[in-house]
Design a protein around this motif. Sequence first.
Motif, PDB file in Angstrom:
ATOM      1  N   UNK A 161       0.611  -1.389   0.099  1.00  0.00           N
ATOM      2  CA  UNK A 161       0.029  -0.038  -0.021  1.00  0.00           C
ATOM      3  C   UNK A 161       0.815   1.287  -0.168  1.00  0.00           C
ATOM      4  N   UNK A 162       1.989   1.164   0.795  1.00  0.00           N
ATOM      5  CA  UNK A 162       3.013   2.393   0.884  1.00  0.00           C
ATOM      6  C   UNK A 162       3.417   2.604  -0.881  1.00  0.00           C
ATOM      7  N   UNK A 163       3.854   1.512  -1.349  1.00  0.00           N
ATOM      8  CA  UNK A 163       4.389   1.712  -2.726  1.00  0.00           C
ATOM      9  C   UNK A 163       3.245   2.170  -3.606  1.00  0.00           C
ATOM     10  N   UNK A 164       2.083   1.843  -3.690  1.00  0.00           N
ATOM     11  CA  UNK A 164       1.124   2.433  -4.215  1.00  0.00           C
ATOM     12  C   UNK A 164       0.918   3.829  -4.232  1.00  0.00           C
ATOM     13  N   UNK A 165       0.847   4.205  -2.922  1.00  0.00           N
ATOM     14  CA  UNK A 165       0.512   5.554  -2.318  1.00  0.00           C
ATOM     15  C   UNK A 165       1.845   6.588  -2.881  1.00  0.00           C
ATOM     16  N   UNK A 166       3.146   5.868  -3.160  1.00  0.00           N
ATOM     17  CA  UNK A 166       4.196   6.689  -3.548  1.00  0.00           C
ATOM     18  C   UNK A 166       3.888   6.739  -4.941  1.00  0.00           C
ATOM     19  N   UNK A 167       3.353   5.855  -5.722  1.00  0.00           N
ATOM     20  CA  UNK A 167       3.182   5.704  -7.147  1.00  0.00           C
ATOM     21  C   UNK A 167       2.330   6.914  -7.537  1.00  0.00           C
ATOM     22  N   UNK A 168       1.223   6.804  -6.768  1.00  0.00           N
ATOM     23  CA  UNK A 168       0.031   7.949  -7.156  1.00  0.00           C
ATOM     24  C   UNK A 168       0.549   9.105  -6.871  1.00  0.00           C
ATOM     25  N   UNK A 169       1.311   9.446  -5.516  1.00  0.00           N
ATOM     26  CA  UNK A 169       1.850  10.696  -5.633  1.00  0.00           C
ATOM     27  C   UNK A 169       2.830  11.417  -6.491  1.00  0.00           C
ATOM     28  N   UNK A 170       3.424  10.468  -7.142  1.00  0.00           N
ATOM     29  CA  UNK A 170       4.533  10.838  -8.136  1.00  0.00           C
ATOM     30  C   UNK A 170       3.767  10.822  -9.234  1.00  0.00           C
ATOM     31  N   UNK A 171       2.709  10.723  -9.538  1.00  0.00           N
ATOM     32  CA  UNK A 171       2.036  10.844 -10.942  1.00  0.00           C
ATOM     33  C   UNK A 171       2.131  12.385 -11.661  1.00  0.00           C
ATOM     34  N   UNK A 172       1.795  13.337 -10.601  1.00  0.00           N
ATOM     35  CA  UNK A 172       2.024  14.684 -11.318  1.00  0.00           C
ATOM     36  C   UNK A 172       3.390  15.083 -11.719  1.00  0.00           C
ATOM     37  N   UNK A 173       4.290  14.475 -11.095  1.00  0.00           N
ATOM     38  CA  UNK A 173       5.670  14.568 -11.636  1.00  0.00           C
ATOM     39  C   UNK A 173       5.799  14.009 -13.025  1.00  0.00           C
ATOM     40  N   UNK A 174       5.092  13.043 -13.436  1.00  0.00           N
ATOM     41  CA  UNK A 174       5.092  12.137 -14.599  1.00  0.00           C
ATOM     42  C   UNK A 174       4.012  12.792 -15.298  1.00  0.00           C
ATOM     43  N   UNK A 175       4.394  13.967 -16.015  1.00  0.00           N
ATOM     44  CA  UNK A 175       3.436  14.822 -17.017  1.00  0.00           C
ATOM     45  C   UNK A 175       2.565  13.759 -17.932  1.00  0.00           C
ATOM     46  N   UNK A 176       3.370  13.230 -18.864  1.00  0.00           N
ATOM     47  CA  UNK A 176       2.708  12.524 -19.871  1.00  0.00           C
ATOM     48  C   UNK A 176       1.898  11.554 -19.501  1.00  0.00           C
ATOM     49  N   UNK A 177       2.262  10.554 -18.540  1.00  0.00           N
ATOM     50  CA  UNK A 177       1.324   9.581 -17.795  1.00  0.00           C
ATOM     51  C   UNK A 177       0.082  10.242 -16.993  1.00  0.00           C
ATOM     52  N   UNK A 178       0.425  11.285 -16.298  1.00  0.00           N
ATOM     53  CA  UNK A 178      -0.684  12.028 -15.483  1.00  0.00           C
ATOM     54  C   UNK A 178      -1.669  12.358 -16.548  1.00  0.00           C
ATOM     55  N   UNK A 179      -1.162  13.049 -17.907  1.00  0.00           N
ATOM     56  CA  UNK A 179      -2.210  13.567 -18.684  1.00  0.00           C
ATOM     57  C   UNK A 179      -2.797  12.581 -19.483  1.00  0.00           C
ATOM     58  N   UNK A 180      -2.284  11.372 -19.744  1.00  0.00           N
ATOM     59  CA  UNK A 180      -2.781  10.101 -20.439  1.00  0.00           C
ATOM     60  C   UNK A 180      -3.962   9.575 -19.411  1.00  0.00           C
ATOM     61  N   UNK A 181      -3.414   9.510 -18.392  1.00  0.00           N
ATOM     62  CA  UNK A 181      -4.640   8.838 -17.211  1.00  0.00           C
ATOM     63  C   UNK A 181      -5.697   9.727 -17.228  1.00  0.00           C
ATOM     64  N   UNK A 182      -5.499  10.947 -17.248  1.00  0.00           N
ATOM     65  CA  UNK A 182      -6.587  12.132 -17.234  1.00  0.00           C
ATOM     66  C   UNK A 182      -7.392  12.117 -18.456  1.00  0.00           C
ATOM     67  N   UNK A 183      -6.692  11.905 -19.629  1.00  0.00           N
ATOM     68  CA  UNK A 183      -7.343  11.943 -20.861  1.00  0.00           C
ATOM     69  C   UNK A 183      -8.330  10.774 -21.143  1.00  0.00           C
ATOM     70  N   UNK A 184      -7.717   9.391 -20.454  1.00  0.00           N
ATOM     71  CA  UNK A 184      -8.405   8.125 -20.740  1.00  0.00           C
ATOM     72  C   UNK A 184      -9.605   8.047 -19.748  1.00  0.00           C
ATOM     73  N   UNK A 185      -9.217   8.943 -18.427  1.00  0.00           N
ATOM     74  CA  UNK A 185     -10.308   9.023 -17.685  1.00  0.00           C
ATOM     75  C   UNK A 185     -11.887   9.487 -18.133  1.00  0.00           C
ATOM     76  N   UNK A 186     -11.591  10.471 -19.118  1.00  0.00           N
ATOM     77  CA  UNK A 186     -12.845  11.159 -19.703  1.00  0.00           C
ATOM     78  C   UNK A 186     -13.215  10.257 -20.955  1.00  0.00           C
ATOM     79  N   UNK A 187     -12.442  10.026 -21.954  1.00  0.00           N
ATOM     80  CA  UNK A 187     -12.837   9.468 -23.178  1.00  0.00           C
ATOM     81  C   UNK A 187     -13.091   8.045 -23.228  1.00  0.00           C
TER      82      UNK A 187
END
Length: 453
Positions: free
Chosen positions: A241-267
């Motif tokens: 759970x700690x590893x997962x939390x770190x991964x989620x917290x790091x998402x804003x620093x991974x701009x491309x992944x963060x944007x893709x997950x956001x895009x896929x969230x909507x489309x």
Amino acid sequence: MSEISERKRIWGWMFFDWASQPYNTLLLTFIFGPYFAEIVSNGLIAEGMPQDAAKARAQALWGYGLAATGITIAFAAPILGAFADSTGRRMLFIKLFALLYIVGSCGIWIADPDGFNVVLVLALFGIGFIGMEFSTIFTNALLPSLSSSEKTGEVSGTGFAFGYLGGGIALVIMLLLFAENSAGKTLLGNAPAFGLDPVAREGTRFVGPFSALWFILGMIPFFLWVREEPTPSTAGVKTTLADLARTIKSLPQRRSLFSFLGASLFYRDALNGLFGFGAIYAFGVLDWTVTDIGIFGIAGIISGGIFSYLGGQWDSKSGPKPVLVTSIIALVAVCVVVVSMTREQIFGIPFADGSSMPDIIFYGCGIVIGAAGGVLQASSRTMMVFHANPDRPAEAFGLYALSGKATAFLAPGLIAIASDLSGSQQIGVTPLIALFILGLVLLGWVKPKGDLV
């Protein structure tokens, strides 16, 4: 035991798409979804509700059920994905959720028109849907290990094409032999096979057990030919759970992944809305029968299979991003047409009395939805592979599922609310246009080959 070849591993993996597709094709979209809308709206009309309001209410109830299922998937997906990576037991998770698929789909049999229990029917449908979605997460996590990254787009696209083929064959069998129209006849003009009672709609209700049997048989090559690399189980619950939390917290620093997950969230939410409500819309607005909707489904499935394969070839040559953008634009155009059309007019231009143009146009929309929808899903899977940590693919696809389900309540919820408030099925589906456009805008920040290179 001799080593299983790469070719067999890939074919075994693709058989999951073949086996699981009927839940989307038969239950969600073309057979059971419209049947649910028909039975519920007929019941409401019998209680005195006006016809249009009853159809909108049935669409709303279906939407609320899908929304509740989506919330469940959204919360659990990344956690289960992280545990699967930590324990190295993705195949075990696939087996467990495959069981839910079978239980839920078999449960559809209880949806008798007499004494139709809306809550129980939606709950059973949701159990099967959860089983299908979670087993898909862990199957997708195996994709990076099947072949080289250069072939990922081709494998993903071919897998979706193979799934569409399976779903199409399953739909044809249901229409020819089981699903009955208002006269109690199948597409062949006969009563449902095996002596199933058309008055009790047993032919149509058989879609649940039929989908379960199709899944069981289709998964045999998967379990024979797909193997998971053993991973030592070293992480405990807290560490995972700690590893997962770190991964989620790091998402804003991974701009491309963060944007893709956001895009896929909507489309992807919008696409699921199209799949979940397109046939119900045709039933309510165009007065189509289950048979009409089934033929519509066959046309969409054929186009989906062809274009998923072609899209996979394009994906392998040009990368997934241009494929995603083109698919979304096509789906926006379809939504605009669907919202602007009734049996009497399109964009304010009237049809001649008794014209078949509304049916022809909607068939065309189904072909585009099948084509663009299949390509969009296949190339989204490829894009996620490009962004996934090779050591934690199930966690990555758990986040991918989260992005697809975190707002899975949004499209059906907005459709349900808009349908309820307006009393119009047309107005009810307008939110899908905005969701597709939001996804398209966010894709602008996504790197074509991911942010790990």
